[in-house]
Design an enzyme around this catalytic site. Structure first.
Site, PDB file in Angstrom:
ATOM      1  N   ASN A 141      50.754  35.868  40.743  1.00  0.00           N
ATOM      2  CA  ASN A 141      49.256  35.878  40.690  1.00  0.00           C
ATOM      3  C   ASN A 141      48.731  37.034  41.305  1.00  0.00           C
ATOM      4  O   ASN A 141      48.892  37.040  42.539  1.00  0.00           O
ATOM      5  CB  ASN A 141      48.723  34.463  40.729  1.00  0.00           C
ATOM      6  N   GLU A 142      47.979  37.920  40.917  1.00  0.00           N
ATOM      7  CA  GLU A 142      47.328  39.167  41.416  1.00  0.00           C
ATOM      8  C   GLU A 142      47.936  39.482  42.845  1.00  0.00           C
ATOM      9  O   GLU A 142      47.730  39.419  43.770  1.00  0.00           O
ATOM     10  CB  GLU A 142      46.052  38.453  42.116  1.00  0.00           C
ATOM     11  N   CYS A 148      52.921  43.002  55.268  1.00  0.00           N
ATOM     12  CA  CYS A 148      53.643  41.873  55.981  1.00  0.00           C
ATOM     13  C   CYS A 148      54.551  42.774  57.337  1.00  0.00           C
ATOM     14  O   CYS A 148      55.098  43.726  56.968  1.00  0.00           O
ATOM     15  CB  CYS A 148      54.739  41.061  55.314  1.00  0.00           C
ATOM     16  N   GLU A 299      42.133  36.954  33.242  1.00  0.00           N
ATOM     17  CA  GLU A 299      40.961  36.477  33.758  1.00  0.00           C
ATOM     18  C   GLU A 299      39.630  37.044  33.510  1.00  0.00           C
ATOM     19  O   GLU A 299      39.492  38.387  33.666  1.00  0.00           O
ATOM     20  CB  GLU A 299      41.235  36.238  35.257  1.00  0.00           C
ATOM     21  N   TRP A 308      34.715  32.525  48.439  1.00  0.00           N
ATOM     22  CA  TRP A 308      34.845  32.914  49.671  1.00  0.00           C
ATOM     23  C   TRP A 308      33.618  33.791  49.949  1.00  0.00           C
ATOM     24  O   TRP A 308      33.146  34.296  51.325  1.00  0.00           O
ATOM     25  CB  TRP A 308      36.006  34.133  50.091  1.00  0.00           C
TER      26      TRP A 308
END
Length: 656
Positions: A141-142, A148, A299, A308
C-alpha cells in the site's frame, strides 16, 4: 468503467458484512478492495494462517455480484513479528529505529521481513488462485522509496555502489569527494545521507541513495508480483501510489505490474489566487502517462479528510460525483472510493467514507449513488483511450534533485510542468505526461521543463524528436547537471545549446521578485523566480527582458533545427503568458483549440478510434455555460444539446 469502494471487514462486526454487500450492490458498486492492512487477522500467530473469515467475506461479495481486488497485507506486519524480529524495523537518518505503532515501519531490504512477506503472499496466492471473484491483486500500500538507514540497507547501498562503480576510487571521483575532505579510503566509510538537511550534503551521494532506495522498492514489487503470477498467471496485478515525500521511480515500479493505480484526493478548497494550481487533472495525466495506458484510482475522495491533520471541509455538492468523473475523463477505467464506511476506531476515524459514523445515508451517499448510475451509462466507452497531440516530460530523478538542492525562492519542479499543462487544458487539449525516454514521435508539441539532469538516452531522444520535425519547448535550469547530479563545466543549457541556438551568459535567481518581459508582438508579461540572460547564435528572440540590468536581452528564444523547432523559455512567468504562448504553439502546429471556455472548465476527449466522447467538467464554484459548434448527444441525459450548462463541479459527457 466501474465504481468501487475500499472495505475493511476486519474492522466491522460480521453481522454488517452481508448488509453492506447488499447495499453496495443496490447502489451500483462493482468492485471492492480489501485486506491491505489485515496481516494480524490473516496470520494471528507465526505460521498459523486464518483465511476463513476472508473466504466468507469474498463469498458474500460474490453472492451479490461484486468482484474483489485482494491486497497483500505487507504494509503492516503484525506486532508479534516486530516483537520477535525488531531488526526488520526501518532506521531513520538519525540512526535510530523508527517507533512502531502506526504503519509502514518495515524495511524492504530486511531478509527476515522479506521471508515473512513472501510467505504470507504465497499462502494467499495459493489459497485464492482459482477464486474467480478475485479479479486483481494490489501489492502492499502506497509504497515509497523508503530512506531506511539500517545496517542491511547500508551494506546493500555499499554493494550497489561497488557493483555500479567497481572501486572506491571511482566512487570518490563520481561523488567529487575532494570537497570537504570527504574521500573514502574504505568501502565501510560509505554511509547513507544523514539527518542534516539534504542541501548541506553531497548531491551525488543523495542521488545515488535515492536510486538505491527506489530500486529496492521496485525489486520488492517484482518479488511479490512473481509469487502471485506463479499461482495465477492471468490475474492482473497493481500497486497504488500517491505524490508522497519519497516517491519511487514510477516508471520502473509500475513496469513490474499490469496497470497503474493512484490514490486521488483532490482539494475541496478552491484557491482565490488564479495562478495557484488545484486541479488534479495534471496528477491524473501523469498517472496515465506512466505506462501510457488507462489506469485505476484505488482510493478516491469520499468525504472530509482528517487523520494526521485537522479535518478539511466536506466536499461540496457535485464534488464526489464530479471528481470521480474527472478521473474517468483522464483515463481511469475504475474509481474505487476510500472508503465505504467511516472508521469508528483508529487514527483514520476522521478520514470520512461514503457512510458516516451515524450509519445513516446522507448527502454524499446519495451523490455517490448518482455517480454509480451515471457510470453505468458509460459502458459504450469501455475500450476508449486518451489520444494526445501534446506531451509534457516528467523525470523522477530531476524532481528528486530539486528536492536536494532548491534553486530559488518559489521555484518548484512540478509547478514548471503544471503551468504548461494548465495552459493546454484551458484550450481543451488532451495532454500526456510521460518519461523523457518515451517514444515522442506521435506528438506535435513536446514540453520539457527544467531537464536538470543530463542523461544521454534522454538527450538523444529529444534531439531525435526535433530533427524529425517536432516542436520542443525547453525551460530554465535545463542541462545543469550530469547524470551523477554534478554540475557540468559548460555554458548552459550545455548539451542542448546546439538545439536551442543560444546560450546562457548569466542567470539571476530573483525568487519571488517580479520583472517584465516583452514578446515580439509587444505584449508584456510578468516574470519571477529565475531569469536566464541569453546570447543568440542561430536562434531568434521570442521575448526580451524589459527591465533590470539585462533589459533588452533575450528571455525566450526560438530556433529552427533540422526539420523541427526548439523554444527556450529562460524565465518563469505568470499564467497569462503560458496561455498566450501555448495558444500560439497550438495554432502553429494545427492542434484544435476551444476558445472562450469559462474559467475552471476542463475539456477532455476519449476515443475508440471511431467515436469521440467529450467530457466537460466545471471544476469551479461558479455556474458555467458552453456553446457547442453543433448539436451533440448527451451520454448522461440521452438528449441532443447545443449548449451545455454546468453547475459547480458538474460533468457533462457528449458524443462528438
Amino acid at each position: 468503467m466501474k465504481i468501487g469502494v475500499d472495505y475493511y471487514p476486519e474492522q466491522w462486526d460480521k453481522s454488517l458484512w452481508s448488509k453492506d454487500a447488499e447495499m453496495m450492490a443496490r447502489t451500483g458498486v462493482k468492485t471492492v478492495r480489501i485486506a491491505e492492512f489485515a496481516w494480524s487477522r490473516l496470520e494471528p500467530e507465526d505460521g498459523r494462517f486464518d483465511f476463513a473469515w476472508l473466504d466468507e467475506v469474498i463469498g458474500i461479495f460474490s453472492h451479490f455480484g461484486l468482484e474483489t481486488v485482494l491486497c497483500t497485507p505487507t504494509n503492516c506486519p503484525p506486532l508479534w513479528l516486530y516483537e520477535a524480529h525488531p531488526e526488520i524495523i526501518q532506521t531513520g537518518a538519525d540512526g535510530k529505529k523508527i517507533q512502531t505503532g502506526i504503519r509502514g515501519h518495515r524495511c524492504l531490504n530486511s531478509p527476515v521481513f522479506m521471508a515473512y512477506a513472501k510467505r504470507i503472499t504465497e499462502e494467499m496466492a495459493k489459497h485464492y488462485a482459482s477464486n474467480p471473484s478475485v479479479v486483481a491483486w494490489q501489492i502492499d500500500n502506497e509504497l515509497e522509496a523508503y530512506p531506511c538507514c539500517c545496517d542491511v540497507c547500508k551494506e546493500g547501498f555499499r554493494s550497489y555502489l561497488t557493483e555500479k562503480y567497481d572501486t572506491v576510487e571511482n566512487i570518490n571521483k563520481v561523488f567529487g569527494n575532494s570537497v570537504w575532505s570527504g574521500e573514502y579510503s574504505n568501502i565501510t566509510q560509505i554511509e547513507p545521507p544523514t539527518a542534516y538537511p539534504k542541501a548541506w550534503q553531497n548531491p551525488a551521494l543523495c542521488m545515488e541513495y535515492y536510486r538505491f532506495t527506489s530500486d529496492s522498492t521496485v525489486k520488492y514489487v517484482k518479488v511479490l508480483s512473481s509469487i502471485i503470477r506463479r499461482y495465477n498467471p492471468k490475474v492482473k496485478i497493481t500497486t497504488n501510489t500517491w505524490f508522497c515525500e519519497n516517491m519511487p521511480d514510477f516508471y520502473k515500479m509500475f513496469d513490474e505490474v499490469d496497470f497503474v493505480s493512484y490514490d486521488n484526493y483532490p482539494p475541496v478548497r478552491i484557491p482565490e489566487n488564479p495562478d495557484e494550481f488545484y486541479s488534479h487533472a495534471f496528477h491524473l495525466d501523469l498517472m496515465r502517462g506512466i505506462k501510457q495506458d488507462n489506469f485505476w484510482v484505488m482510493e478516491q475522495l469520499s468525504g472530509p479528510t482528517g487523520s494526521w491533520a485537522p479535518m478539511a471541509p466536506s466536499p461540496k455538492p457535485n464534488m464526489i460525483k464530479g471528481y470521480a468523473l474527472q478521473a474517468i475523463a483522464h483515463g481511469a477505467d475504475a474509481v474505487v472510493h476510500f472508503r465505504w464506511r467511516t472508521a469508528l476506531t483508529g487514527a483514520e476515524m476522521h478520514w470520512h467514507g461514503i457512510l458516516d459514523h451515524s450509519n445513516v445515508p446522507g448527502r454524499r451517499f446519495f451523490e455517490f449513488a448518482e455517480l454509480c448510475k451515471t457510470v453505468s451509462k458509460l459502458s459504450i466507452m469501455r475500450n476508449t483511450k486518451i489520444v494526445s497531440d501534446v506531451a509534457i516530460l516528467y523525470s523522477p530523478e530531476t524532481e528528486y534533485a530539486f528536492k536536494v538542492q532548491p534553486q530559488t525562492e518559489g521555484f518548484y519542479y512540478f509547478e514548471q510542468l503544471k503551468y504548461f499543462h494548465s495552459a493546454f487544458t484551458k484550450y481543451g487539449a488532451n495532454v500526456d505526461v510521460v518519461s523523457p525516454d518515451a517514444d515522442l514521435s506521435a506528438y506535435k508539441v513536446v514540453i520539457a521543463p527544467s531537464l536538470y539532469l543530463n542523461k544521454k538516452s534522454e538527450t538523444e531522444n529529444i534531439y531525435r524528436y526535433v530533427i524529425n520535425g517536432g516542436t520542443l519547448v525547453l525551460t530554465a535550469r535545463t542541462g545543469v547537471k550530469d547524470k551523477h547530479n554534478n554540475c557540468i563545466m559548460d555554458t548552459l543549457p550545455t548539451v542542448f545549446k546546439e538545439l536551442v541556438g543560444a546560450e546562457v551568459t548569466e542567470y539571476d535567481p530573483i525568487g519571488n521578485s517580479e520583472q517584465t518581459i516583452m514578446d515580439f508582438s509587444g505584449k508584456t508579461f510578468k516574470c519571477k523566480q529565475w531569469c536566464d540572460i541569453l546570447k543568440l547564435s542561430t536562434a531568434r528572440a521570442y521575448a526580451e527582458y524589459a527591465d533590470s540590468y539585462y533589459r533588452c536581452c533575450p528571455a525566450i528564444t526560438v530556433n529552427e533545427y533540422c526539420k523541427g523547432i526548439a523554444y527556450y523559455v529562460g524565465t518563469v512567468c505568470k499564467m497569462d503568458f503560458y496561455e498566450d504562448f501555448v495558444g500560439k504553439l497550438m495554432k502553429q502546429n494545427g492542434i484544435p483549440r476551444l476558445k472562450g471556455l469559462p474559467k475552471g472548465v476542463e475539456v477532455t476527449t476519449r476515443t475508440n478510434g471511431i467515436d469521440e466522447y467529450i467530457f466537460f467538467f466545471n471544476n469551479s464554484e461558479q455556474n458555467a455555460s458552453i456553446g457547442l459548434p453543433k448539436a451533440m448527444y448527451s451520454i448522461i441525459d440521452s438528449t441532443g444539446k447545443e449548449r451545455i450548462d454546468l453547475k459547480p463541479f458538474e460533468m457533462e459527457i457528449v458524443r462528438k
